[in-house]
Design a protein around this motif. Structure first.
Motif, mmCIF file in Angstrom:
data_model
loop_
_atom_site.group_PDB
_atom_site.id
_atom_site.type_symbol
_atom_site.label_atom_id
_atom_site.label_comp_id
_atom_site.label_asym_id
_atom_site.label_seq_id
_atom_site.Cartn_x
_atom_site.Cartn_y
_atom_site.Cartn_z
ATOM 1 N N SER A 49 7.853 3.049 5.669
ATOM 2 C CA SER A 49 7.801 3.985 6.790
ATOM 3 C C SER A 49 7.062 5.262 6.399
ATOM 4 C CB SER A 49 9.219 4.311 7.252
ATOM 5 O OG SER A 49 9.182 5.262 8.272
ATOM 6 N N ARG A 50 7.365 5.786 5.208
ATOM 7 C CA ARG A 50 6.680 7.002 4.745
ATOM 8 C C ARG A 50 5.189 6.749 4.559
ATOM 9 N NH1 ARG A 50 11.417 7.495 1.603
ATOM 10 N NH2 ARG A 50 10.359 6.558 -0.173
ATOM 11 N N ARG A 51 4.840 5.586 4.015
ATOM 12 C CA ARG A 51 3.432 5.264 3.785
ATOM 13 C C ARG A 51 2.700 5.141 5.110
ATOM 14 N NH1 ARG A 51 3.785 1.394 0.110
ATOM 15 N NH2 ARG A 51 4.141 -0.229 1.629
ATOM 16 N N GLN A 52 3.299 4.464 6.088
ATOM 17 C CA GLN A 52 2.668 4.312 7.402
ATOM 18 C C GLN A 52 2.518 5.659 8.088
ATOM 19 O OE1 GLN A 52 5.184 1.440 9.303
ATOM 20 N NE2 GLN A 52 4.122 -0.302 8.385
ATOM 21 N N SER A 53 3.530 6.496 7.957
ATOM 22 C CA SER A 53 3.469 7.826 8.555
ATOM 23 C C SER A 53 2.345 8.641 7.929
ATOM 24 C CB SER A 53 4.811 8.536 8.373
ATOM 25 O OG SER A 53 4.734 9.845 8.875
ATOM 26 N N ARG A 54 2.209 8.541 6.619
ATOM 27 C CA ARG A 54 1.160 9.290 5.928
ATOM 28 C C ARG A 54 -0.214 8.820 6.399
ATOM 29 N NH1 ARG A 54 2.068 8.651 0.196
ATOM 30 N NH2 ARG A 54 0.889 6.752 0.358
ATOM 31 N N TYR A 55 -0.393 7.511 6.567
ATOM 32 C CA TYR A 55 -1.685 7.004 7.030
ATOM 33 C C TYR A 55 -1.959 7.422 8.464
ATOM 34 C CZ TYR A 55 -2.068 4.188 2.814
ATOM 35 O OH TYR A 55 -2.161 3.787 1.516
ATOM 36 N N VAL A 66 16.517 -3.112 0.037
ATOM 37 C CA VAL A 66 15.810 -3.313 1.301
ATOM 38 C C VAL A 66 15.644 -1.978 2.026
ATOM 39 C CG1 VAL A 66 16.024 -4.333 3.615
ATOM 40 C CG2 VAL A 66 16.448 -5.726 1.589
ATOM 41 N N ALA A 67 16.703 -1.173 2.045
ATOM 42 C CA ALA A 67 16.627 0.138 2.707
ATOM 43 C C ALA A 67 15.580 1.021 2.043
ATOM 44 C CB ALA A 67 17.994 0.823 2.680
ATOM 45 N N ASP A 68 15.522 0.997 0.712
ATOM 46 C CA ASP A 68 14.526 1.790 -0.007
ATOM 47 C C ASP A 68 13.111 1.306 0.307
ATOM 48 O OD1 ASP A 68 16.524 3.303 -1.158
ATOM 49 O OD2 ASP A 68 16.424 2.297 -3.113
ATOM 50 N N ALA A 69 12.934 -0.019 0.355
ATOM 51 C CA ALA A 69 11.607 -0.574 0.648
ATOM 52 C C ALA A 69 11.171 -0.210 2.066
ATOM 53 C CB ALA A 69 11.623 -2.091 0.473
ATOM 54 N N ARG A 70 12.099 -0.273 3.008
ATOM 55 C CA ARG A 70 11.763 0.092 4.391
ATOM 56 C C ARG A 70 11.411 1.571 4.489
ATOM 57 N NH1 ARG A 70 16.329 -3.274 7.734
ATOM 58 N NH2 ARG A 70 15.225 -5.253 7.674
ATOM 59 N N ALA A 71 12.161 2.400 3.788
ATOM 60 C CA ALA A 71 11.877 3.841 3.827
ATOM 61 C C ALA A 71 10.510 4.132 3.221
ATOM 62 C CB ALA A 71 12.968 4.611 3.088
ATOM 63 N N ALA A 72 10.186 3.457 2.119
ATOM 64 C CA ALA A 72 8.888 3.669 1.472
ATOM 65 C C ALA A 72 7.758 3.214 2.386
ATOM 66 C CB ALA A 72 8.831 2.915 0.144
#
Length: 65
Positions: free
Chosen positions: A50-56, A42-48
């Motif tokens: 978050s990174r994707r949203q930040s990139r967008y 779950v932590a890995d999925a949330r981090a991924a």
């Protein structure tokens, strides 16, 4: 240094282990380790996410200039 469950989850994500192997591995874990593994996933999925949203957001900001 990665923990054993992180290595196995990574191999599953990369397709280096089959889903069947992953299920068998997960079901063989003690209940407490299953819980820890799910929390790590779950932590890995949330981090991924978050990174994707930040990139967008970054791409959207760059498009404004």
């Amino acid at each position: 240094m990665l923990y054993a469950h992180e290595v196995i989850l990574n191999e599953l994500a990369q397709g280096r282990r089959s889903t069947t192997e992953g299920i068998e591995w997960f079901e063989s874990l003690p209940e407490d380790d299953q819980r820890k593994t799910l929390l790590a996933l779950v932590a890995d999925a949330r981090a991924a996410t978050s990174r994707r949203q930040s990139r967008y957001r970054d791409l959207g900001s760059a498009a404004c200039f």
